[in-house]
Design a protein around this motif. Structure first.
Motif, PDB file in Angstrom:
ATOM      1  N   ASP A  11       0.813  -1.213   0.000  1.00 37.28           N
ATOM      2  CA  ASP A  11       0.000   0.000   0.000  1.00 37.28           C
ATOM      3  C   ASP A  11       0.848   1.266   0.000  1.00 37.28           C
ATOM      4  O   ASP A  11       1.723   1.443   0.861  1.00 37.28           O
ATOM      5  N   SER A  12       0.581   2.135  -0.965  1.00 34.28           N
ATOM      6  CA  SER A  12       1.270   3.419  -1.139  1.00 34.28           C
ATOM      7  C   SER A  12       2.728   3.271  -1.540  1.00 34.28           C
ATOM      8  O   SER A  12       3.435   4.273  -1.674  1.00 34.28           O
ATOM      9  N   ARG A  16      -1.724   2.467  -5.083  1.00 31.32           N
ATOM     10  CA  ARG A  16      -2.450   3.478  -4.323  1.00 31.32           C
ATOM     11  C   ARG A  16      -3.930   3.352  -4.634  1.00 31.32           C
ATOM     12  O   ARG A  16      -4.303   2.892  -5.726  1.00 31.32           O
ATOM     13  N   SER A  17      -4.750   3.740  -3.704  1.00 31.22           N
ATOM     14  CA  SER A  17      -6.196   3.632  -3.879  1.00 31.22           C
ATOM     15  C   SER A  17      -6.697   4.694  -4.849  1.00 31.22           C
ATOM     16  O   SER A  17      -6.186   5.817  -4.886  1.00 31.22           O
ATOM     17  N   ARG A  97       1.272   2.896  -8.215  1.00 36.30           N
ATOM     18  CA  ARG A  97       1.910   4.154  -7.885  1.00 36.30           C
ATOM     19  C   ARG A  97       2.871   4.474  -9.025  1.00 36.30           C
ATOM     20  O   ARG A  97       3.583   3.582  -9.504  1.00 36.30           O
ATOM     21  N   SER A 196       5.144   8.709   0.138  1.00 40.00           N
ATOM     22  CA  SER A 196       4.181   9.288  -0.784  1.00 40.00           C
ATOM     23  C   SER A 196       3.875  10.706  -0.326  1.00 40.00           C
ATOM     24  O   SER A 196       4.345  11.156   0.722  1.00 40.00           O
TER      25      SER A 196
END
Length: 224
Positions: A11-12, A16-17, A97, A196
């Motif tokens: 995650d990140s 990324r969302s 990302r 990030s």
């Protein structure tokens, strides 16, 4: 000397969302019937301190309890907020990302690769399937399901043991200073920190400083 093993955070770091955090945050409070007492930024800050949650529900319950305590909000329905947040979050709503795909491709050509993530298998596997990289790693450690979460050295040590690699020739790549840099250094790995735009500056900690700090994952190619 280039590492022979590269372990990644998810995650990140790799993904990324694509969902709007502000919208999910507001909708979760509305659905739970709780008056907002914190911001998404507050949630992210508190989330980095959770080290003993073994399910997504337990993770978010603790996050909202701690956020409420920090805000002096008194008694709140953390269970309802956790349920609402999980219902609204879509683990398949992710994208690479920028620069991360190139970094992973480069690592796979020059080293053994693994994934060490604090998330649960169900949630994180959905993200890997969306990105098409579920089979890209020699090992995947879902810390919430198998070990103590980062920054414990346990998930890093598990990954290295499964690959058959030593810590002194391994590099860990992550965006979260506390979980990723401190965790990797505790386990004896070289640490690459790629924060990030949402990550806070690292606190001064001479015992756990990153060996590399990059602005984008594609800069990882300079050390591989």
């Amino acid at each position: 000397m280039a590492p022979d093993t590269v372990l990644f955070d998810l995650d990140s770091t790799l993904c990324r969302s694509t969902q709007d955090d502000q919208r999910i945050h507001a909708q979760a409070f509305a659905r739970a019937g709780v008056e907002p007492f914190c911001t998404p930024e507050d949630v992210r800050t508190v989330a980095s301190t959770i080290t003993d949650a073994d399910t997504d529900h337990e993770f978010f319950r603790q996050v909202f309890e701690r956020a409420a305590a920090r805000a002096g909000a008194g008694s709140i329905d953390a269970e309802a907020l956790a349920r609402a947040t999980i219902a609204l979050r879509d683990p398949t709503a992710v994208e690479w990302r920028p620069g991360a795909q190139a970094a992973l491709d480069r690592a796979r050509k020059h080293a053994n690769v693994g994934l060490v993530t604090n998330g649960t298998r169900t949630t994180q596997r959905a993200k890997l399937d969306t990105l098409g990289i579920a089979d890209a790693f020699e090992t995947i450690v879902y810390a919430a399901d198998r070990t103590e979460p980062k920054p414990s050295p346990a998930p890093f040590e598990t990954a290295l043991a499964e690959i058959g690699a030593s810590a002194d020739s391994a590099l860990y790549v992550g965006n979260d200073y506390r979980a990723d840099v401190i965790g990797a250094k505790r386990a004896g790995l070289t640490a690459c920190w790629i924060p990030s735009e949402r990550d806070l500056d690292a606190p001064a900690d001479p015992d756990h400083m990153p060996d590399y700090r990059f602005d984008s994952p594609d800069e990882l190619t300079t050390v591989l």
